[in-house]
Design a protein around this motif. Structure first.
Motif, PDB file in Angstrom:
ATOM      1  N   SER A  22     -32.213 -29.973  18.345  1.00 30.34           N
ATOM      2  CA  SER A  22     -31.140 -29.104  17.864  1.00 30.34           C
ATOM      3  C   SER A  22     -31.551 -28.208  16.703  1.00 30.34           C
ATOM      4  N   VAL A  23     -32.715 -28.473  16.096  1.00 27.15           N
ATOM      5  CA  VAL A  23     -33.144 -27.683  14.940  1.00 27.15           C
ATOM      6  C   VAL A  23     -33.885 -26.431  15.413  1.00 27.15           C
ATOM      7  N   LEU A  24     -33.375 -25.262  15.024  1.00 27.12           N
ATOM      8  CA  LEU A  24     -34.006 -23.993  15.393  1.00 27.12           C
ATOM      9  C   LEU A  24     -34.947 -23.480  14.321  1.00 27.12           C
ATOM     10  N   GLY A  25     -34.679 -23.789  13.069  1.00 31.08           N
ATOM     11  CA  GLY A  25     -35.520 -23.295  11.979  1.00 31.08           C
ATOM     12  C   GLY A  25     -35.311 -24.110  10.719  1.00 31.08           C
ATOM     13  N   LEU A  26     -36.279 -24.064   9.824  1.00 39.35           N
ATOM     14  CA  LEU A  26     -36.220 -24.814   8.570  1.00 39.35           C
ATOM     15  C   LEU A  26     -36.668 -23.954   7.403  1.00 39.35           C
ATOM     16  N   THR A  27     -36.109 -24.240   6.243  1.00 42.72           N
ATOM     17  CA  THR A  27     -36.632 -23.742   4.976  1.00 42.72           C
ATOM     18  C   THR A  27     -37.216 -24.942   4.249  1.00 42.72           C
ATOM     19  N   VAL A  28     -38.501 -24.868   3.908  1.00 44.44           N
ATOM     20  CA  VAL A  28     -39.203 -26.037   3.375  1.00 44.44           C
ATOM     21  C   VAL A  28     -39.926 -25.658   2.082  1.00 44.44           C
ATOM     22  N   ALA A  29     -39.772 -26.502   1.057  1.00 44.17           N
ATOM     23  CA  ALA A  29     -40.507 -26.349  -0.194  1.00 44.17           C
ATOM     24  C   ALA A  29     -41.757 -27.218  -0.133  1.00 44.17           C
ATOM     25  N   LEU A  30     -42.921 -26.580  -0.270  1.00 43.13           N
ATOM     26  CA  LEU A  30     -44.184 -27.302  -0.200  1.00 43.13           C
ATOM     27  C   LEU A  30     -44.541 -27.891  -1.560  1.00 43.13           C
ATOM     28  N   ALA A  31     -45.532 -28.783  -1.584  1.00 45.16           N
ATOM     29  CA  ALA A  31     -45.964 -29.409  -2.831  1.00 45.16           C
ATOM     30  C   ALA A  31     -46.514 -28.389  -3.820  1.00 45.16           C
ATOM     31  N   SER A  32     -47.009 -27.262  -3.319  1.00 42.46           N
ATOM     32  CA  SER A  32     -47.551 -26.209  -4.185  1.00 42.46           C
ATOM     33  C   SER A  32     -46.469 -25.385  -4.864  1.00 42.46           C
ATOM     34  N   GLY A  33     -45.222 -25.590  -4.460  1.00 44.23           N
ATOM     35  CA  GLY A  33     -44.129 -24.798  -5.004  1.00 44.23           C
ATOM     36  C   GLY A  33     -43.721 -23.639  -4.113  1.00 44.23           C
ATOM     37  N   GLU A  34     -44.518 -23.370  -3.087  1.00 45.13           N
ATOM     38  CA  GLU A  34     -44.171 -22.292  -2.164  1.00 45.13           C
ATOM     39  C   GLU A  34     -42.996 -22.705  -1.282  1.00 45.13           C
ATOM     40  N   VAL A  35     -42.197 -21.714  -0.912  1.00 41.51           N
ATOM     41  CA  VAL A  35     -41.093 -21.933   0.006  1.00 41.51           C
ATOM     42  C   VAL A  35     -41.414 -21.187   1.301  1.00 41.51           C
ATOM     43  N   ARG A  37     -40.485 -20.561   5.610  1.00 39.77           N
ATOM     44  CA  ARG A  37     -39.428 -20.621   6.615  1.00 39.77           C
ATOM     45  C   ARG A  37     -40.072 -20.660   7.992  1.00 39.77           C
ATOM     46  N   THR A  38     -39.570 -21.522   8.832  1.00 39.36           N
ATOM     47  CA  THR A  38     -40.100 -21.658  10.190  1.00 39.36           C
ATOM     48  C   THR A  38     -38.986 -21.396  11.195  1.00 39.36           C
ATOM     49  N   GLY A  39     -39.369 -21.022  12.406  1.00 36.82           N
ATOM     50  CA  GLY A  39     -38.392 -20.813  13.461  1.00 36.82           C
ATOM     51  C   GLY A  39     -37.535 -19.591  13.220  1.00 36.82           C
ATOM     52  N   SER A  40     -36.373 -19.549  13.863  1.00 37.48           N
ATOM     53  CA  SER A  40     -35.440 -18.430  13.716  1.00 37.48           C
ATOM     54  C   SER A  40     -34.068 -18.900  14.161  1.00 37.48           C
ATOM     55  N   ARG A  41     -33.165 -17.952  14.360  1.00 40.63           N
ATOM     56  CA  ARG A  41     -31.819 -18.288  14.820  1.00 40.63           C
ATOM     57  C   ARG A  41     -31.698 -18.211  16.342  1.00 40.63           C
ATOM     58  N   MET A  42     -32.804 -18.011  17.014  1.00 43.37           N
ATOM     59  CA  MET A  42     -32.796 -17.955  18.474  1.00 43.37           C
ATOM     60  C   MET A  42     -33.464 -19.208  19.035  1.00 43.37           C
ATOM     61  N   VAL A  43     -33.079 -19.593  20.241  1.00 45.00           N
ATOM     62  CA  VAL A  43     -33.667 -20.770  20.867  1.00 45.00           C
ATOM     63  C   VAL A  43     -35.102 -20.490  21.281  1.00 45.00           C
ATOM     64  N   LYS A  44     -35.364 -19.348  21.913  1.00 41.58           N
ATOM     65  CA  LYS A  44     -36.719 -18.985  22.345  1.00 41.58           C
ATOM     66  C   LYS A  44     -37.398 -18.187  21.232  1.00 41.58           C
ATOM     67  N   ASN A  45     -38.154 -18.890  20.385  1.00 44.77           N
ATOM     68  CA  ASN A  45     -38.712 -18.194  19.232  1.00 44.77           C
ATOM     69  C   ASN A  45     -40.155 -18.556  18.916  1.00 44.77           C
ATOM     70  N   VAL A  46     -40.792 -19.399  19.734  1.00 48.07           N
ATOM     71  CA  VAL A  46     -42.119 -19.898  19.400  1.00 48.07           C
ATOM     72  C   VAL A  46     -43.190 -19.096  20.134  1.00 48.07           C
ATOM     73  N   ALA A  47     -44.070 -18.461  19.351  1.00 45.57           N
ATOM     74  CA  ALA A  47     -45.179 -17.720  19.943  1.00 45.57           C
ATOM     75  C   ALA A  47     -46.493 -18.473  19.780  1.00 45.57           C
ATOM     76  N   GLY A  48     -46.555 -19.390  18.819  1.00 44.98           N
ATOM     77  CA  GLY A  48     -47.765 -20.167  18.580  1.00 44.98           C
ATOM     78  C   GLY A  48     -47.410 -21.627  18.374  1.00 44.98           C
ATOM     79  N   TYR A  49     -48.024 -22.252  17.380  1.00 49.96           N
ATOM     80  CA  TYR A  49     -47.755 -23.663  17.099  1.00 49.96           C
ATOM     81  C   TYR A  49     -46.344 -23.811  16.532  1.00 49.96           C
ATOM     82  N   ASP A  50     -45.588 -24.759  17.039  1.00 48.64           N
ATOM     83  CA  ASP A  50     -44.187 -24.930  16.640  1.00 48.64           C
ATOM     84  C   ASP A  50     -44.114 -25.771  15.363  1.00 48.64           C
ATOM     85  N   ILE A  68     -31.611 -25.737   6.851  1.00 45.34           N
ATOM     86  CA  ILE A  68     -31.737 -26.035   8.278  1.00 45.34           C
ATOM     87  C   ILE A  68     -30.897 -25.047   9.074  1.00 45.34           C
ATOM     88  N   THR A  69     -31.470 -24.511  10.140  1.00 47.50           N
ATOM     89  CA  THR A  69     -30.718 -23.733  11.118  1.00 47.50           C
ATOM     90  C   THR A  69     -30.639 -24.564  12.384  1.00 47.50           C
TER      91      THR A  69
END
Length: 244
Positions: A22-35, A37-50, A68-69
């Protein structure tokens, strides 16, 4: 965020899938402090590694889930639940297999010893038909109506993920209380905070081609238990075999 990071499921996974479905996309804070975003608001959105599916269930080891989207479904118009007790666990397993073979689509099947809890959802007519059909099948196997089985609340909760065709037989062969999500390959066991018992059950799960972790434990139990077991016993991801 915690639900997604742990890939936590409930009994209705049988109808709706796991969090990663059910998860289409995520916003994730990495250990380095970077933020990131993965995925999108569409179901078909993966062109490479998911990366979204990689992060779901990563237990926070790759980053902190901050957003979370998800895709949503309409609330079912009607829901119904049944509880049946059989003369033996073997009869209950046979009933589960029968349900899966015929034109029934349960939202949940939870097996606790010889007691099976079944849930249906959908339109009023569809739910009524499935309830009547299930009741008729249960009578063929000698079931009797029952109350919801009691489950201790002060025990360690273990989660075993196994091939779906082995999960019920794994649960039936144990001498500890627990319940299985029939059709999903997930078995929950409720045991004291005893390291020896947990090791024994973990070995049994691995013998059935599965994995077992301690999902929850009472306060103060942590020093006596091993939550994860060997991370990579076959050495597929690390030459030393155990990622600790």
């Amino acid at each position: 965020g915690g639900t997604v990071a742990a890939a936590a499921i409930g009994p209705r996974r049988l109808a709706h899938g796991a969090p990663r479905d059910s998860v289409l996309g995520l916003t994730v804070a990495l250990a380095s402090g970077e933020v990131v975003r993965t995925g999108s608001r569409m179901v078909k959105n993966v062109a490479g590694y998911d990366l979204t599916k990689l992060l779901v269930g990563s237990l926070g080891s790759l980053g902190f889930v901050a957003g979370i989207t998800i895709k949503v479904r309409p609330r079912p118009r009607t829901t119904a639940g049944l509880v049946h007790t059989f003369a033996s666990v073997a009869r209950a397993i046979a009933f589960v297999r029968r349900i899966r073979e015929v034109d029934l689509f349960p939202a949940a099947l939870v097996l606790t010893g010889p007691t099976l809890e079944t849930a249906f959802e959908g339109s009023e007519a569809a739910v009524r038909y499935q309830v009547e059909r299930t009741e008729a099948l249960s009578l063929e196997l000698g079931a009797s109506p029952a109350g919801r089985p009691a489950r201790p609340s002060d025990a360690c909760r273990l989660r075993a993920n196994l091939p779906t065709d082995r999960a019920l037989y794994f649960a039936a062969g144990l001498d500890v209380p627990g319940f299985a999500y029939a059709g999903s390959g997930v078995v929950y066991l409720l045991v004291p905070a005893d390291g020896g018992t947990i090791r024994r059950l973990r070995i049994a799960a691995e013998a059935h081609g599965g994995r077992l972790v301690v999902e929850d434990a009472p306060p103060g139990a942590e020093p006596a238990i091993d939550r994860w077991g060997a991370r990579d016993p076959a050495g597929a991801c690390h030459p030393q075999g155990d990622l600790r």
